[in-house]
Design a protein around this motif. Structure first.
Motif, PDB file in Angstrom:
ATOM      1  N   ALA A   1       0.848  -1.197   0.000  1.00  0.00           N
ATOM      2  CA  ALA A   1       0.000   0.000   0.000  1.00  0.00           C
ATOM      3  C   ALA A   1       0.882   1.245   0.000  1.00  0.00           C
ATOM      4  O   ALA A   1       1.800   1.369   0.810  1.00  0.00           O
ATOM      5  CB  ALA A   1      -0.904  -0.009   1.231  1.00  0.00           C
ATOM      6  N   TRP A   2       0.588   2.168  -0.905  1.00  0.00           N
ATOM      7  CA  TRP A   2       1.348   3.416  -1.021  1.00  0.00           C
ATOM      8  C   TRP A   2       0.539   4.583  -0.448  1.00  0.00           C
ATOM      9  O   TRP A   2      -0.692   4.582  -0.525  1.00  0.00           O
ATOM     10  CB  TRP A   2       1.657   3.718  -2.492  1.00  0.00           C
ATOM     11  CG  TRP A   2       2.512   2.705  -3.166  1.00  0.00           C
ATOM     12  CD1 TRP A   2       2.106   1.734  -4.032  1.00  0.00           C
ATOM     13  CD2 TRP A   2       3.927   2.554  -3.041  1.00  0.00           C
ATOM     14  NE1 TRP A   2       3.169   0.982  -4.454  1.00  0.00           N
ATOM     15  CE2 TRP A   2       4.319   1.464  -3.859  1.00  0.00           C
ATOM     16  CE3 TRP A   2       4.911   3.222  -2.318  1.00  0.00           C
ATOM     17  CZ2 TRP A   2       5.642   1.049  -3.984  1.00  0.00           C
ATOM     18  CZ3 TRP A   2       6.234   2.807  -2.439  1.00  0.00           C
ATOM     19  CH2 TRP A   2       6.580   1.729  -3.261  1.00  0.00           C
ATOM     20  N   PRO A   3       1.222   5.606   0.069  1.00  0.00           N
ATOM     21  CA  PRO A   3       0.476   6.775   0.530  1.00  0.00           C
ATOM     22  C   PRO A   3      -0.230   7.465  -0.638  1.00  0.00           C
ATOM     23  O   PRO A   3       0.337   7.563  -1.723  1.00  0.00           O
ATOM     24  CB  PRO A   3       1.559   7.685   1.124  1.00  0.00           C
ATOM     25  CG  PRO A   3       2.870   7.103   0.756  1.00  0.00           C
ATOM     26  CD  PRO A   3       2.660   5.715   0.283  1.00  0.00           C
ATOM     27  N   ALA A   4      -1.449   7.886  -0.403  1.00  0.00           N
ATOM     28  CA  ALA A   4      -2.222   8.694  -1.357  1.00  0.00           C
ATOM     29  C   ALA A   4      -2.753   7.930  -2.562  1.00  0.00           C
ATOM     30  O   ALA A   4      -3.673   8.381  -3.230  1.00  0.00           O
ATOM     31  CB  ALA A   4      -1.409   9.895  -1.852  1.00  0.00           C
ATOM     32  N   TYR A   5      -2.195   6.751  -2.861  1.00  0.00           N
ATOM     33  CA  TYR A   5      -2.575   6.041  -4.091  1.00  0.00           C
ATOM     34  C   TYR A   5      -3.952   5.394  -3.980  1.00  0.00           C
ATOM     35  O   TYR A   5      -4.645   5.201  -4.961  1.00  0.00           O
ATOM     36  CB  TYR A   5      -1.499   5.001  -4.409  1.00  0.00           C
ATOM     37  CG  TYR A   5      -1.286   4.749  -5.883  1.00  0.00           C
ATOM     38  CD1 TYR A   5      -1.240   5.792  -6.791  1.00  0.00           C
ATOM     39  CD2 TYR A   5      -1.114   3.459  -6.359  1.00  0.00           C
ATOM     40  CE1 TYR A   5      -1.031   5.548  -8.140  1.00  0.00           C
ATOM     41  CE2 TYR A   5      -0.904   3.203  -7.703  1.00  0.00           C
ATOM     42  CZ  TYR A   5      -0.859   4.260  -8.591  1.00  0.00           C
ATOM     43  OH  TYR A   5      -0.668   4.025  -9.924  1.00  0.00           O
ATOM     44  N   ASP A   6      -4.307   5.002  -2.790  1.00  0.00           N
ATOM     45  CA  ASP A   6      -5.654   4.556  -2.455  1.00  0.00           C
ATOM     46  C   ASP A   6      -6.259   3.579  -3.467  1.00  0.00           C
ATOM     47  O   ASP A   6      -5.688   2.537  -3.742  1.00  0.00           O
ATOM     48  CB  ASP A   6      -6.556   5.773  -2.237  1.00  0.00           C
ATOM     49  CG  ASP A   6      -6.198   6.517  -0.946  1.00  0.00           C
ATOM     50  OD1 ASP A   6      -5.279   6.077  -0.242  1.00  0.00           O
ATOM     51  OD2 ASP A   6      -6.820   7.550  -0.648  1.00  0.00           O
ATOM     52  N   TRP A   7      -7.432   3.910  -4.040  1.00  0.00           N
ATOM     53  CA  TRP A   7      -8.130   2.959  -4.901  1.00  0.00           C
ATOM     54  C   TRP A   7      -7.457   2.753  -6.243  1.00  0.00           C
ATOM     55  O   TRP A   7      -7.710   1.742  -6.902  1.00  0.00           O
ATOM     56  CB  TRP A   7      -9.595   3.377  -5.063  1.00  0.00           C
ATOM     57  CG  TRP A   7     -10.363   3.104  -3.810  1.00  0.00           C
ATOM     58  CD1 TRP A   7     -10.716   4.001  -2.845  1.00  0.00           C
ATOM     59  CD2 TRP A   7     -10.829   1.825  -3.363  1.00  0.00           C
ATOM     60  NE1 TRP A   7     -11.370   3.356  -1.813  1.00  0.00           N
ATOM     61  CE2 TRP A   7     -11.459   2.033  -2.112  1.00  0.00           C
ATOM     62  CE3 TRP A   7     -10.777   0.536  -3.884  1.00  0.00           C
ATOM     63  CZ2 TRP A   7     -12.037   0.991  -1.372  1.00  0.00           C
ATOM     64  CZ3 TRP A   7     -11.357  -0.497  -3.161  1.00  0.00           C
ATOM     65  CH2 TRP A   7     -11.974  -0.268  -1.930  1.00  0.00           C
TER      66      TRP A   7
END
Length: 252
Positions: free
Chosen positions: A147-153
């Motif tokens: 999971a990356w920051p801000a990348y979300d959906w």
């Protein structure tokens, strides 16, 4: 003689010279390929202008990957056989990015999935009657195993894209069609600029990538795409090749 000499390649997603798709199209031409670009709607005009900046003229055909009529018409619009596809299409609504993961409505998630993941299957299957044996399909991802920051959906959509590529590799392998992905590091493309908080990646890559990382240089990713389209990877499919300066292999 270039490694794509005599091949014909469909490249999607060319909207700016700063894109990976443009780098792939340019390098493919330099390696001997005939390139066909796709676009749709108001973006057709933009793609046609950018196409003039390639080393050789490139035809631009209409293809909305979410439109069944366009998909059905793809073999006719291609006007002949092709040896490869570059899938460089991705989109997520603003309310699906930037730290709002828990609040994103399903409608926005569905949109992101359709454009960013399902379209790989849609375009590949639509082009199936035109694909020569040994053809290569190469898509673009941003390693979705974490999971990356801000990348979300969009991260979830990329995870779906990665799984889709493996299933396409499984089902199209008997026809001699290879399906692979290139996972590039963060690049300052138009798509990246639309993601709130994407600048957070800059320090991480500059500090930790063993080979270093230039966020303005799309050529390494473009070269990887061209290599995977070529006959130099005849037994490689269902693979994700990292072009990220080696950061994926490092720890904290």
């Amino acid at each position: 003689m270039g490694i794509l000499e005599g091949k014909r390649i469909l490249v999607t997603g060319v909207l700016t010279e700063a894109s990976i798709a443009f780098a792939a199209a340019r390098l493919a031409q330099e390696q001997g390929a005939e390139v066909v670009l796709s676009s749709f709607g108001r973006q057709m005009k933009i793609t046609s202008v950018i196409a003039e900046r390639l080393p050789e003229p490139a035809e631009v055909i209409e293809l909305d990957a979410t439109n069944e009529d366009d998909l059905a018409a793809l073999p006719e619009r291609l006007g002949g056989r092709i040896d490869g596809i570059v899938h460089a299409i991705a989109f997520a609504p603003k309310d699906a990015l930037g730290g709002v993961f828990l609040d994103t409505p399903f409608e926005s998630v569905s949109n992101a999935m359709h454009v960013s993941a399902y379209s790989l299957k849609s375009i590949t299957v639509a082009a199936r009657p035109s694909l020569n044996p040994g053809a290569g399909v190469v898509g673009l991802t941003f390693d979705a195993t974490i999971a990356w920051p801000a990348y979300d959906w969009m991260g979830v959509a990329k995870a779906a894209l990665e799984s889709t590529s493996r299933y396409l590799a499984k089902y199209l392998g008997p026809e001699g069609v290879r399906v692979n992905l290139v996972s590039a590091g963060p690049l300052k493309t138009t798509a990246a600029k639309s993601i709130p908080g994407f600048d957070a990646f800059e320090d991480v890559w500059s500090d930790r990538a063993p080979l270093g990382w230039d966020q303005t240089d799309t050529e390494p990713a473009g070269k990887a795409i061209v290599a995977l389209l070529s006959d130099w990877f005849p037994a490689t499919t269902g693979e994700m090749v990292h072009v990220d300066g080696g950061l994926h292999a490092t720890g904290a």
